[in-house]
Design a protein around this motif. Structure first.
Motif, PDB file in Angstrom:
ATOM      1  N   SER A  37       0.814  -1.211   0.000  1.00 59.49           N
ATOM      2  CA  SER A  37       0.000   0.000   0.000  1.00 59.49           C
ATOM      3  C   SER A  37       0.857   1.276   0.000  1.00 59.49           C
ATOM      4  O   SER A  37       0.539   2.238  -0.705  1.00 59.49           O
ATOM      5  CB  SER A  37      -0.957  -0.020   1.190  1.00 59.49           C
ATOM      6  OG  SER A  37      -1.757   1.122   1.163  1.00 59.49           O
ATOM      7  N   SER A  38       1.977   1.272   0.746  1.00 54.63           N
ATOM      8  CA  SER A  38       2.793   2.496   0.815  1.00 54.63           C
ATOM      9  C   SER A  38       3.358   2.848  -0.575  1.00 54.63           C
ATOM     10  O   SER A  38       3.344   4.005  -0.992  1.00 54.63           O
ATOM     11  CB  SER A  38       3.923   2.319   1.830  1.00 54.63           C
ATOM     12  OG  SER A  38       4.702   1.198   1.475  1.00 54.63           O
ATOM     13  N   ASP A  87      -7.074   3.371  -1.559  1.00 55.31           N
ATOM     14  CA  ASP A  87      -5.897   4.236  -1.730  1.00 55.31           C
ATOM     15  C   ASP A  87      -6.194   5.347  -2.742  1.00 55.31           C
ATOM     16  O   ASP A  87      -5.788   6.490  -2.556  1.00 55.31           O
ATOM     17  CB  ASP A  87      -4.693   3.408  -2.205  1.00 55.31           C
ATOM     18  CG  ASP A  87      -4.142   2.520  -1.103  1.00 55.31           C
ATOM     19  OD1 ASP A  87      -4.400   2.808   0.085  1.00 55.31           O
ATOM     20  OD2 ASP A  87      -3.464   1.523  -1.418  1.00 55.31           O
ATOM     21  N   ARG A 145       2.096   1.870  -3.415  1.00 53.61           N
ATOM     22  CA  ARG A 145       0.944   2.185  -4.271  1.00 53.61           C
ATOM     23  C   ARG A 145       0.544   3.645  -4.096  1.00 53.61           C
ATOM     24  O   ARG A 145       0.334   4.374  -5.046  1.00 53.61           O
ATOM     25  CB  ARG A 145      -0.209   1.289  -3.823  1.00 53.61           C
ATOM     26  CG  ARG A 145      -1.033   0.786  -4.949  1.00 53.61           C
ATOM     27  CD  ARG A 145      -1.804  -0.430  -4.609  1.00 53.61           C
ATOM     28  NE  ARG A 145      -2.500  -0.410  -3.348  1.00 53.61           N
ATOM     29  CZ  ARG A 145      -2.610  -1.481  -2.570  1.00 53.61           C
ATOM     30  NH1 ARG A 145      -2.069  -2.614  -2.938  1.00 53.61           N
ATOM     31  NH2 ARG A 145      -3.286  -1.423  -1.452  1.00 53.61           N
ATOM     32  N   ARG A 146       0.487   4.067  -2.840  1.00 54.73           N
ATOM     33  CA  ARG A 146       0.077   5.435  -2.539  1.00 54.73           C
ATOM     34  C   ARG A 146       1.082   6.448  -3.100  1.00 54.73           C
ATOM     35  O   ARG A 146       0.702   7.490  -3.622  1.00 54.73           O
ATOM     36  CB  ARG A 146      -0.049   5.622  -1.028  1.00 54.73           C
ATOM     37  CG  ARG A 146      -1.330   5.004  -0.507  1.00 54.73           C
ATOM     38  CD  ARG A 146      -1.349   4.959   0.994  1.00 54.73           C
ATOM     39  NE  ARG A 146      -2.657   4.599   1.451  1.00 54.73           N
ATOM     40  CZ  ARG A 146      -3.538   5.433   2.000  1.00 54.73           C
ATOM     41  NH1 ARG A 146      -3.228   6.680   2.195  1.00 54.73           N
ATOM     42  NH2 ARG A 146      -4.733   5.009   2.349  1.00 54.73           N
ATOM     43  N   ASP A 196      -8.278   7.957  -1.022  1.00 54.92           N
ATOM     44  CA  ASP A 196      -7.501   8.738  -0.045  1.00 54.92           C
ATOM     45  C   ASP A 196      -6.546   9.711  -0.723  1.00 54.92           C
ATOM     46  O   ASP A 196      -6.351  10.825  -0.254  1.00 54.92           O
ATOM     47  CB  ASP A 196      -6.684   7.798   0.857  1.00 54.92           C
ATOM     48  CG  ASP A 196      -7.595   6.953   1.731  1.00 54.92           C
ATOM     49  OD1 ASP A 196      -8.817   7.216   1.745  1.00 54.92           O
ATOM     50  OD2 ASP A 196      -7.094   6.009   2.376  1.00 54.92           O
ATOM     51  N   ILE A 197      -5.936   9.287  -1.810  1.00 54.60           N
ATOM     52  CA  ILE A 197      -4.905  10.130  -2.458  1.00 54.60           C
ATOM     53  C   ILE A 197      -5.514  11.113  -3.457  1.00 54.60           C
ATOM     54  O   ILE A 197      -5.112  12.266  -3.534  1.00 54.60           O
ATOM     55  CB  ILE A 197      -3.861   9.240  -3.199  1.00 54.60           C
ATOM     56  CG1 ILE A 197      -3.222   8.220  -2.245  1.00 54.60           C
ATOM     57  CG2 ILE A 197      -2.802  10.085  -3.906  1.00 54.60           C
ATOM     58  CD1 ILE A 197      -2.354   8.798  -1.169  1.00 54.60           C
ATOM     59  N   LYS A 203       0.198   9.240  -5.837  1.00 54.74           N
ATOM     60  CA  LYS A 203       0.487  10.684  -5.630  1.00 54.74           C
ATOM     61  C   LYS A 203       1.143  11.255  -6.882  1.00 54.74           C
ATOM     62  O   LYS A 203       0.804  12.329  -7.356  1.00 54.74           O
ATOM     63  CB  LYS A 203       1.426  10.863  -4.436  1.00 54.74           C
ATOM     64  CG  LYS A 203       0.679  11.299  -3.203  1.00 54.74           C
ATOM     65  CD  LYS A 203       1.629  11.699  -2.079  1.00 54.74           C
ATOM     66  CE  LYS A 203       0.866  11.492  -0.783  1.00 54.74           C
ATOM     67  NZ  LYS A 203       1.523  10.654   0.184  1.00 54.74           N
TER      68      LYS A 203
END
Ligand code: SAM
Length: 227
Positions: free
Chosen positions: A140-141, A172, A143-144, A175-176, A148
């Motif tokens: 996930s990190s 994600d 991916r985010r 959120d982004i 971005k």
């Protein structure tokens, strides 16, 4: 004379989505290198193709590509197929295709279905410029971070996703990028084909309510205001 490597596109779900040239090629070559021979046997059985199959997949692609290159150099004609669509697009095909080119072997594409083009064509989002991201990271990190970077992109963005990760990837994206409108295509050309055009939160709500199955493509365009 070395043989040729044929890159043969096969259906992404509906067995009828195959070209005459693809069937002819599969019948004429000496060997078919397939991602999953059991899967490809359904196709070859349907079209009366009796060519021998050998497996070429993620975990044997390096060793097996050497074997395939040797066979090509020995004059064998080989067809490369993936589980779905066009070999080399987000699947192990790339490795043997590049080796073949480096070895001076003729590479002949037999065009046909491709999952992302099928989704893009029906998305209703701008198609004049797009970026194919394939699969985002399974972390996930990462991916985010990538999302971005992509949030500055003005082109239509195409992402592949598996049923296991679709909900977290959609989370994600929300959120982004915010609760943007997306296109989420599932099971294209199959019985339960679904092409949803809605806000990410609605899409998450929809897929959270059911056991998520199938294969997914997400497309978004952060600058599109519709017409
Ligand atoms: N080589 C293939 C192509 O030409 O598109 C892609 C192979 S990649 C390993 C598999 C991914 O493609 C799936 O996880 C999904 O994202 C997408 N895909 C393949 N078939 C699909 C279908 N029928 N409907 C929606 N997505 C599909």
């Amino acid at each position: 004379m070395p043989g040729a490597l044929y890159i043969v596109s096969t259906p992404i779900g509906n067995l009828k989505d195959i070209t005459l040239r693809a069937v002819e090629t599969l019948k004429q070559v000496d060997l078919i290198a397939a991602e999953d021979t059991r899967h490809t046997k359904i196709l070859t059985g349907h079209y009366g193709v009796n060519t021998p199959l050998t497996s070429y997949f993620q975990y044997n692609k390096v060793k097996k590509s050497d074997f395939l290159i040797k066979a090509l150099k020995d004059g064998k004609n080989i067809a490369l197929v993936s589980d779905a669509g066009t070999p080399g697009i987000s699947d192990p095909g790339f490795v043997v295709i590049r080796k073949a080119i480096r070895e001076g072997i003729k590479v002949i594409p037999i065009p046909g279905p491709s999952a992302f083009l099928t989704a893009l064509s029906a998305s209703g989002l701008p198609t004049n410029k797009f970026v194919f991201e394939g699969f985002l990271s399974n972390k996930s990190s990462h991916r985010r971070k990538r999302l971005k970077e992509l949030s500055r992109d003005q082109r239509s963005i195409i992402i592949y996703e598996s049923p296991h990760r679709i909900i977290s990837t959609l989370g994600d994206i929300r959120d982004i990028m915010g609760d943007i409108c997306i296109v989420c295509a599932r099971e294209l050309t199959k019985k339960f084909e679904e092409i949803r055009r809605e806000k990410v939160s609605a899409c998450i709500g929809h897929f959270s309510n059911a056991k998520v199955m199938g294969e997914f493509i997400i497309i978004m365009n952060l600058t599109d205001r519709g017409t």
